[in-house]
Design an enzyme around this catalytic site. Sequence first.
Site, short mmCIF file in Angstrom:
data_model
loop_
_atom_site.label_atom_id
_atom_site.label_comp_id
_atom_site.label_asym_id
_atom_site.label_seq_id
_atom_site.Cartn_x
_atom_site.Cartn_y
_atom_site.Cartn_z
N LYS A 72 0.81 -1.23 0.00
CA LYS A 72 0.00 0.00 0.00
C LYS A 72 0.84 1.28 0.00
O LYS A 72 0.48 2.26 -0.63
CB LYS A 72 -0.95 0.00 1.20
CG LYS A 72 -2.05 -1.03 1.03
CD LYS A 72 -2.98 -1.10 2.21
CE LYS A 72 -3.97 -2.24 1.98
NZ LYS A 72 -4.89 -2.42 3.09
N ASP A 109 -9.77 2.02 3.33
CA ASP A 109 -9.70 1.16 4.53
C ASP A 109 -10.34 1.84 5.75
O ASP A 109 -11.08 1.21 6.51
CB ASP A 109 -8.24 0.84 4.88
CG ASP A 109 -7.69 -0.29 4.01
OD1 ASP A 109 -8.48 -1.05 3.44
OD2 ASP A 109 -6.45 -0.38 3.91
P1 NDP Z 1 1.73 -4.44 6.06
O1 NDP Z 1 2.60 -5.50 5.47
O2 NDP Z 1 1.75 -3.08 5.50
O3 NDP Z 1 2.09 -4.29 7.64
C1 NDP Z 1 2.22 -5.42 8.43
C2 NDP Z 1 2.27 -5.02 9.90
O4 NDP Z 1 2.22 -6.23 10.68
C3 NDP Z 1 3.54 -4.29 10.31
O5 NDP Z 1 3.22 -3.37 11.34
C4 NDP Z 1 4.42 -5.43 10.85
O6 NDP Z 1 5.36 -5.01 11.79
C5 NDP Z 1 3.38 -6.28 11.54
N1 NDP Z 1 3.75 -7.69 11.66
C6 NDP Z 1 3.91 -8.60 10.67
N2 NDP Z 1 4.18 -9.82 11.17
C7 NDP Z 1 4.20 -9.68 12.53
C8 NDP Z 1 4.43 -10.56 13.60
N3 NDP Z 1 4.70 -11.86 13.39
N4 NDP Z 1 4.35 -10.10 14.87
C9 NDP Z 1 4.07 -8.79 15.07
N5 NDP Z 1 3.85 -7.88 14.09
C10 NDP Z 1 3.91 -8.33 12.83
O7 NDP Z 1 0.28 -5.07 6.07
P2 NDP Z 1 -1.12 -4.29 6.08
O8 NDP Z 1 -1.02 -3.20 7.07
O9 NDP Z 1 -1.53 -3.96 4.71
O10 NDP Z 1 -2.13 -5.43 6.60
C11 NDP Z 1 -2.14 -5.81 7.97
C12 NDP Z 1 -3.31 -6.78 8.24
O11 NDP Z 1 -4.54 -6.11 8.07
C13 NDP Z 1 -3.36 -8.00 7.32
O12 NDP Z 1 -3.76 -9.12 8.08
C14 NDP Z 1 -4.43 -7.64 6.32
O13 NDP Z 1 -5.06 -8.78 5.77
C15 NDP Z 1 -5.39 -6.88 7.22
N6 NDP Z 1 -6.24 -5.94 6.48
C16 NDP Z 1 -7.58 -6.14 6.49
C17 NDP Z 1 -8.42 -5.28 5.84
C18 NDP Z 1 -9.88 -5.50 5.88
O14 NDP Z 1 -10.59 -4.86 5.09
N7 NDP Z 1 -10.39 -6.32 6.79
C19 NDP Z 1 -7.90 -4.13 5.08
C20 NDP Z 1 -6.47 -3.98 5.17
C21 NDP Z 1 -5.69 -4.89 5.82
P3 NDP Z 1 6.83 -4.50 11.36
O15 NDP Z 1 6.67 -3.04 11.03
O16 NDP Z 1 7.66 -4.76 12.57
O17 NDP Z 1 7.25 -5.33 10.17
#
Ligand code: NDP
Length: 277
Positions: A72, A109
Amino acid sequence: MNLMPFAQDTYAVMGNPISHSLSPAIHKIFAQQTGEKLDYQAIKVPLEGLESAINDFQKEGGKGLNITLPFKQQAFALMSQSSERATVAQAVNTITLQSDGRLIGDNTDGIGLIRDIQRQQESLHDKRILLLGAGGAIRGILGPLLAEKPVLVLIANRTESSADYLASAFKRQGNLHSSSLNAISGQQFDLIINGTSSGLTDEPLALRERLLAPEAWCYDLAYGGQLTAFLRWGQQQGARKCVNGLGMLVEQAAEAFYIWRGIRPETSPVLKLLQTR
Ligand code: NDP
């Protein structure tokens, strides 16, 4: 590469991974419901390949894209122009591909989450909210969430510097603080929203006990058939209710459909259908 033009108005969601995405099913139901003729695909994009994937899709005559994790923020940087809400978030989940080659970015979102919370007759006003994560989804929801005037928002992320950055970028819009994920303690929240992607692998987050105030509830942006590890944690901690992100997904998709087609589909029947699958 020889690209064949699409036979009808074609949209797609791009992400990595993408096989779990319900967006194609949702948009096909919206199309049937509104009588719009369109196709909607799911495209898995290599981690370094977003720009060329968008270019190829545009050359084939694609009309619009949804962008999901982890692209994104990258998508925002590729836009010719972005809406105010996408600019505030610096993240794009909806792109309109114009015939002159321009890419118009938006972010649905935040409005998707707020509409789902309102459907559940919950209020964010004066509430203490803990946001887990600092990726594209959290960027998208922060502005609309702060507009509901919670009394406090703590952003906690595995990589603390990303949480610090967001707290500083949005500080004029509310009472915002930041933390690393495993350092949150000594505070209680009325709502905890999980916006990390840990749900994709069902990994539990290293959260401490007693973070939930009496009557607090938990919302996981992730969706799927079963309770996520985060929502199971919420149940164990005595949350009043535990809700997954299916309603938000349908609402953000409806807003994207409206941007592309100028028709607002009805979301409740689609949500009911998906919940019974
Ligand atoms: P991004 O890849 O942009 O961000 C991922 C985030 O998750 C970061 O903050 C990352 O931390 C953190 N993270 C990843 N793995 C772990 C872990 N094992 N433990 C702790 N933190 C972790 O993803 P998005 O923000 O786009 O999406 C996040 C979630 O939201 C997804 O599950 C997605 O499916 C869901 N979503 C749902 C929507 C809906 O309409 N229901 C819309 C948008 C998203 P770090 O910065 O440390 O890497």
